[in-house]
Design an enzyme around this catalytic site. Structure first.
Site, PDB file in Angstrom:
ATOM      1  N   SER A 118      40.134  19.162 -21.580  1.00 55.54           N
ATOM      2  CA  SER A 118      38.952  19.552 -20.826  1.00 55.54           C
ATOM      3  C   SER A 118      37.888  18.461 -20.937  1.00 55.54           C
ATOM      4  CB  SER A 118      38.446  20.920 -21.301  1.00 55.54           C
ATOM      5  OG  SER A 118      37.552  21.485 -20.378  1.00 55.54           O
ATOM      6  N   GLU A 215      44.267  18.527 -14.001  1.00 56.75           N
ATOM      7  CA  GLU A 215      44.095  19.981 -14.114  1.00 56.75           C
ATOM      8  C   GLU A 215      42.605  20.264 -14.107  1.00 56.75           C
ATOM      9  OE1 GLU A 215      43.007  22.030 -17.011  1.00 56.75           O
ATOM     10  OE2 GLU A 215      42.146  20.215 -17.872  1.00 56.75           O
ATOM     11  N   HIS A 280      44.208  24.593 -18.842  1.00 61.61           N
ATOM     12  CA  HIS A 280      43.451  25.796 -19.168  1.00 61.61           C
ATOM     13  C   HIS A 280      44.235  27.082 -18.942  1.00 61.61           C
ATOM     14  CE1 HIS A 280      40.178  22.836 -18.738  1.00 61.61           C
ATOM     15  NE2 HIS A 280      39.450  23.643 -19.486  1.00 61.61           N
TER      16      HIS A 280
END
Length: 310
Positions: A118, A215, A280
């Site tokens: 992330s 992502e 995630h």
């Protein structure tokens, strides 16, 4: 001349001391304690960085001040007794502290696994570009998925301790968005972070010749379009060898997300695998970054030429 591959760090061994840092958002105390317990269960000696339990005095979305978060990461990386550094979570904040790190000292230190995803994408790119070190796009050890999902924990553990056992990655959902095979060095991570890094000092790599991982979370389709378009217009995807797409949690109905991915990526004319099980999602694979691999988008596999750690 072909650029040198990033240096792979040593694998972990029972009894190793490891550190958990908070380079971005604040950590929930109970989740941090839970993550430390898991690491102890792996026969490691985990420590929480001095400011891992702090929150910025006025900007409550940050864990401690920029200087404190940078110091924690710096000290953990440069401490020879620490054999790996785990990010407790993502969130936001790595961009604010990455330029405060002493990159000369980081380059001089013995490499070690750096694990996170992330917002930690900023650090993955920085360690590759500024320090020449490969890293691990893996779960946050104080994150909900790591604490709840055994498969996520086990894949990270095997990558750290027995990387030969996870040389080929796949997921039940993996399938071709564009079929074909490609070889290259892995890079990438969170799409939004890659896009916002464009134009910054010491920004990440172009994807030329590489296998790009993408992502994201909580970004509606038009924002995914905007981020992909930014990378395309900036030339960051020129010459990419192949693309591996992970999860798009809370980004809207997948058919709408997929339509954006097809529109923006299929025209590159390279293999693209979708729904590959990292990021995630409810289960998250650990994917080495900076390691040569072969993508078979048709079969839904990513096979590394060498183990993630040595």
């Amino acid at each position: 001349m072909t650029p040198a591959l990033p240096v792979r760090p040593p694998r972990l061994r029972p009894g190793d001391r490891v550190a958990v840092v908070a380079p971005s958002g604040p950590l929930a105390p109970e989740r941090l304690d839970g993550g430390l317990d898991v690491l102890r269960g792996w026969d490691l000696d985990p420590i929480a960085a001095p400011h891992a339990r702090d929150t910025h005095p006025t900007l409550r979305y940050l864990a401690a001040t920029d200087e404190q978060r940078a110091r924690d990461l710096q000290e953990a990386w440069c401490d020879p007794s620490v054999k790996a550094v785990f990010a407790g979570r993502g969130g936001y904040g790595a961009q604010r502290m990455v330029d405060l790190l002493d990159w000369d000292a980081i380059r001089a230190a013995v490499p070690k696994p750096l694990v996170g995803f992330s917002d930690v994408t900023v650090l993955h790119e920085a360690f590759a570009v500024r320090a020449g070190v490969s890293t691990l796009h893996g779960p946050a050890v104080a994150g909900e998925v790591f604490l709840k999902d055994e498969a996520t924990r086990e894949h990270l553990r095997r990558t750290l301790f027995a990387p030969e056992s996870v040389r080929t990655l796949t997921a039940p959902s993996a399938r071709p968005l564009v079929p074909g095979r490609a070889r290259g060095v892995t890079l990438g991570g969170c799409l939004t972070m890659l896009a916002t890094e464009v134009g910054t000092a010491g920004a990440g790599r172009d994807a030329a010749g590489g296998l790009l991982l993408l992502e994201d979370v909580g970004e509606p389709p038009y924002r995914l379009d905007r981020a992909l378009t930014q990378l395309l217009r900036a030339g960051r995807l020129d010459g990419v060898a192949g693309i591996v797409l992970g999860s798009w949690a809370r980004c809207g109905p997948y058919d709408q997300v997929r339509a954006v991915l097809v529109d923006r990526l299929a025209g590159l004319g390279v293999p693209v695998a979708e729904e590959f099980g990292f990021g995630h999602g409810d289960t998250a694979l650990t994917v080495p970054l900076g390691v040569p691999a072969e993508l078979d988008a048709t079969a839904g596999t990513l096979t590394f030429e060498v183990p993630a750690t040595v």
